[in-house]
Design an enzyme around this catalytic site. Structure first.
Site, PDB file in Angstrom:
ATOM      1  N   GLU A  61      10.806  -4.694   3.907  1.00 24.03           N
ATOM      2  CA  GLU A  61      10.857  -6.100   3.495  1.00 24.03           C
ATOM      3  C   GLU A  61      10.471  -6.248   2.022  1.00 24.03           C
ATOM      4  OE1 GLU A  61       9.405  -4.880   6.157  1.00 24.03           O
ATOM      5  OE2 GLU A  61       9.601  -6.192   7.915  1.00 24.03           O
ATOM      6  N   LYS A  97       0.848  -1.200   0.000  1.00 26.42           N
ATOM      7  CA  LYS A  97       0.000   0.000   0.000  1.00 26.42           C
ATOM      8  C   LYS A  97       0.882   1.248   0.000  1.00 26.42           C
ATOM      9  CE  LYS A  97      -3.366   2.465   2.760  1.00 26.42           C
ATOM     10  NZ  LYS A  97      -4.106   2.538   4.010  1.00 26.42           N
ATOM     11  N   GLY A 131      -4.497  -1.598   5.346  1.00 30.68           N
ATOM     12  CA  GLY A 131      -3.742  -2.755   4.843  1.00 30.68           C
ATOM     13  C   GLY A 131      -4.372  -4.085   5.244  1.00 30.68           C
ATOM     14  N   ARG A 132      -4.769  -4.194   6.513  1.00 30.72           N
ATOM     15  CA  ARG A 132      -5.302  -5.487   6.984  1.00 30.72           C
ATOM     16  C   ARG A 132      -6.753  -5.709   6.578  1.00 30.72           C
ATOM     17  NH1 ARG A 132      -3.823  -2.013  10.914  1.00 30.72           N
ATOM     18  NH2 ARG A 132      -5.357  -1.233  12.395  1.00 30.72           N
ATOM     19  N   HIS A 158      -3.495 -32.302  19.623  1.00 27.62           N
ATOM     20  CA  HIS A 158      -2.318 -33.073  20.031  1.00 27.62           C
ATOM     21  C   HIS A 158      -1.194 -32.144  20.448  1.00 27.62           C
ATOM     22  CE1 HIS A 158      -4.290 -36.732  18.651  1.00 27.62           C
ATOM     23  NE2 HIS A 158      -4.810 -35.929  17.725  1.00 27.62           N
ATOM     24  N   LYS A 175      10.367  -0.047  13.631  1.00 27.35           N
ATOM     25  CA  LYS A 175      10.907   0.262  12.294  1.00 27.35           C
ATOM     26  C   LYS A 175      11.961   1.365  12.406  1.00 27.35           C
ATOM     27  CE  LYS A 175       6.566  -0.630   9.813  1.00 27.35           C
ATOM     28  NZ  LYS A 175       5.476  -0.018   9.056  1.00 27.35           N
ATOM     29  N   GLU A 202      -3.537  -6.011  15.532  1.00 29.21           N
ATOM     30  CA  GLU A 202      -3.044  -4.713  15.048  1.00 29.21           C
ATOM     31  C   GLU A 202      -4.148  -3.663  15.184  1.00 29.21           C
ATOM     32  OE1 GLU A 202      -1.697  -3.774  10.812  1.00 29.21           O
ATOM     33  OE2 GLU A 202       0.247  -4.153  11.717  1.00 29.21           O
TER      34      GLU A 202
HETATM   35  O1  F6P Z   1       4.057  -2.579   9.700  1.00 35.36           O
HETATM   36  C1  F6P Z   1       2.695  -2.779   9.695  1.00 35.36           C
HETATM   37  C2  F6P Z   1       2.109  -2.499   8.357  1.00 35.36           C
HETATM   38  O2  F6P Z   1       2.047  -1.127   8.150  1.00 35.36           O
HETATM   39  C3  F6P Z   1       0.735  -3.140   8.221  1.00 35.36           C
HETATM   40  O3  F6P Z   1      -0.271  -2.399   8.781  1.00 35.36           O
HETATM   41  C4  F6P Z   1       0.635  -3.330   6.761  1.00 35.36           C
HETATM   42  O4  F6P Z   1      -0.352  -4.253   6.427  1.00 35.36           O
HETATM   43  C5  F6P Z   1       2.028  -3.819   6.431  1.00 35.36           C
HETATM   44  O5  F6P Z   1       2.853  -3.065   7.294  1.00 35.36           O
HETATM   45  C6  F6P Z   1       2.465  -3.683   5.013  1.00 35.36           C
HETATM   46  O6  F6P Z   1       2.358  -2.382   4.549  1.00 35.36           O
HETATM   47  P1  F6P Z   1       2.432  -2.026   3.011  1.00 35.36           P
HETATM   48  O7  F6P Z   1       1.305  -2.689   2.319  1.00 35.36           O
HETATM   49  O8  F6P Z   1       2.360  -0.532   2.957  1.00 35.36           O
HETATM   50  O9  F6P Z   1       3.751  -2.537   2.486  1.00 35.36           O
END
Ligand code: F6P
Length: 544
Positions: A209, A203, A264-265, A381, A509, A350
């Site tokens: 990452e 987003k 995002g979620r 289990h 972060k 979150e």
């Molecule tokens: O670090 C948390 C977060 O901001 C989430 O809320 C989000 O879903 C995820 O990182 C990924 O964010 P993006 O889609 O901007 O890469």
């Protein structure tokens, strides 16, 4: 954060608390005293059946909880959410994920852009299925890798895993999220760069990452013989930050938009759901949206007493505020729903892991529960021992499908017997008398039976919900996910917090960006704590 006793300002709060303090009945007694209990405390909506009768609830409890919901102005809050109010006040945005799954003709500006995006997704998805999207060497795409993390990974990954049964034969869909290089390398090692397409899903388009994995993927594709000018045949993106995606090198025509009014979620219904549409087809994706929309309609229209998301939220509120529960287990009895707990962890924790109210004032009550779980029967289990005999209370949602999810019908009967038996065991438990009798019947001596029986006692009287789908398919899964989304919103309202921001993830972060230079040759700042310095030094040394 120290909370010594939950305190709310709702006029009915003291009544609810004293109702709990006077509570003496067991779950078993509730069933005996009211033969219609299951009918009274169950309901169907959007194709889902919720049995909440195995909870410490009476009609009086529900009446008090309903009063609290009214005092929290929950119905008004729901109308505001669905109507586009700025519910995310710290980021000054609405949360219009429900607009992503509207049905019929678009009637708002948000629905217009959603319809346009679905129209852009459709030919792209079809070209992949028809083998018309060609890689740089002219071969059709056989594998799609979604690079994203958090909301740009968990939802699509969960849905694609859950709907494996309705998956298209090609292309295969894969997911890479972690900054641990093992994630990307493990996925690409069996793939051919000439026939692999990457979706860079972010987003913000600024997530470390995703950026690093996308850069490494680009390198891998180029090492596979792709010229820079042909990279557009192997990379598409989904983002609300088109500028950053273009600067990264994604061809503008290959960028699928999303918008700041989608969290995002809550975004799997947007173009972030491309991996889903590729895996199950646009028709399947539309059915997922349809199922979610059916739950949205129910959420908007049903009165509090028969509103599934509201009831689930009120039950959690009751246990958290009055009974001290702080754990929620999600137990899908469905192998393919194994990713559901991980997905719900982000959605729930979150959103609800907050310590101040919407105005920034410290909350005087507990908020988000710790959510965890795994697929049944595997969990039986493993951690079910703690559910049955541990000293920590855990709220449990069992989720099952009435119809089998594989050609092995007999397996399904075992699966569902276990699912049903687990909630029964939590309810009934096993008394000392029964444990002793079982030991004696099994041939134990009286003295051995006396010694062992206490270990076999199961207290029971432990609550659970059971949610049944008729069948695991795109529509029912859509309804199920929307149910939990709305439950989270209701809890946010009852707890007085904003469930749509996530400032808590930022500090890590920021500090990560400062630790990184220390791991790449920069001197360590003097004012760091000793532990952090020692850990950095060990990693720099490369041995223990
Ligand atoms: O670090 C948390 C977060 O901001 C989430 O809320 C989000 O879903 C995820 O990182 C990924 O964010 P993006 O889609 O901007 O890469």
């Amino acid at each position: 954060m120290q909370i010594t006793g939950d305190t709310y300002t709702y006029p009915s709060w003291s009544q609810l608390l004293s109702h709990k303090e006077q509570w003496q009945t067991t779950l078993a007694e509730l069933f005996v005293s009211a033969p219609t209990r299951t009918q009274d405390f169950s309901l169907q909506a959007a194709g889902l059946y919720l049995d909440y009768s195995k909870n410490h609830l009476t009609a009086e409890t529900l009446g008090l909880l309903t009063n609290i919901a009214k005092e929290a102005k929950l119905p008004e809050a729901v109308a505001g959410l669905l109507g586009g109010d700025i519910v995310n006040n710290t980021e000054n945005r609405p949360a219009l994920h429900t607009a992503l799954r509207f049905q019929g003709a678009p009637s708002t500006p948000e629905q217009e852009v959603v319809a346009e995006t679905l129209e852009k997704m459709s030919p792209f998805v079809r070209s992949l299925h028809d083998g018309e999207w060609l890689g740089q060497s002219g071969k059709p795409i056989t594998d799609v890798v979604n690079i994203g993390i958090g909301g740009s990974d968990l939802g699509p990954r969960m849905v694609v895993t859950a709907l494996a049964d309705v998956k298209k034969a090609s292309p295969q869909v894969h997911f890479v999220a972690n900054i641990d290089g093992a994630d990307l390398s493990d996925v690409v090692k069996t793939l051919n760069p000439e026939t692999t397409l990457f979706i860079v899903a972010s987003k913000s388009f600024s997530t470390l990452e995703t950026r690093e994995n996308a850069l490494a993927a680009r390198e891998w594709v180029m090492q596979g013989g792709c010229a820079e000018a042909d990279l557009h045949k192997h990379f598409v993106a989904v983002s609300s930050n088109i500028k950053a995606a273009v600067e990264f090198g994604i061809a503008e025509q290959n960028i699928f938009p999303m918008w700041d009014w989608v969290g995002g979620r809550y975004s799997l219904w947007s173009a972030i759901g491309l991996p889903i549409a590729i895996a199950i087809g646009m028709d399947g994706f539309q059915s997922l949206l349809k199922g979610a929309n059916a739950m949205d309609q129910h959420f908007a229209e049903a009165p509090i007493e028969s509103n599934m998301p509201m009831l689930m939220a009120l039950i959690t509120f009751w246990y958290s505020a009055c009974w001290g529960y702080n754990n929620q287990a999600i137990l899908p009895y469905a192998q393919r729903m194994s990713r559901l707990p991980a997905y719900l962890q982000q959605l729930d924790m979150e959103s609800l892991g907050k310590q101040v109210d919407r105005n920034g004032q410290p909350l005087k009550h507990h908020t988000g529960l710790v959510l965890w779980g795994t697929e049944g029967t595997n969990g039986q289990h493993s951690f079910h021992q703690l559910l049955h005999q541990g000293t920590q209370g855990v709220l449990v949602d069992f989720i099952g499908s009435v119809k089998p999810m594989s050609p092995l019908d007999g397996h399904h009967t075992h699966l569902m017997s276990n699912c049903i038996a687990q909630s029964q065991a939590l309810l009934t438990g096993k008394s000392l008398e029964t444990a002793t009798k079982e030991l004696l019947d099994g041939g134990a001596s009286a003295s051995d039976a006396e010694t062992l029986a206490p270990h076999k006692v199961i207290p029971g009287n432990r609550p659970s919900n059971t949610l049944l789908l008729e069948q695991l398919n795109p529509e029912s899964l859509g309804a199920l996910i929307a149910l939990y989304e709305h439950k989270v919103f209701c809890l946010g309202t009852l707890w007085g917090l904003n469930p749509y921001d996530q400032w808590g993830v930022e500090l890590g972060k920021q500090l990560g960006a400062k630790v990184y230079p220390a791991l790449t040759g920069e001197p360590l700042p003097e004012n760091w704590d000793g532990s952090t310095k020692a850990l950095v030094e060990l990693v720099n040394k490369g041995s223990l």
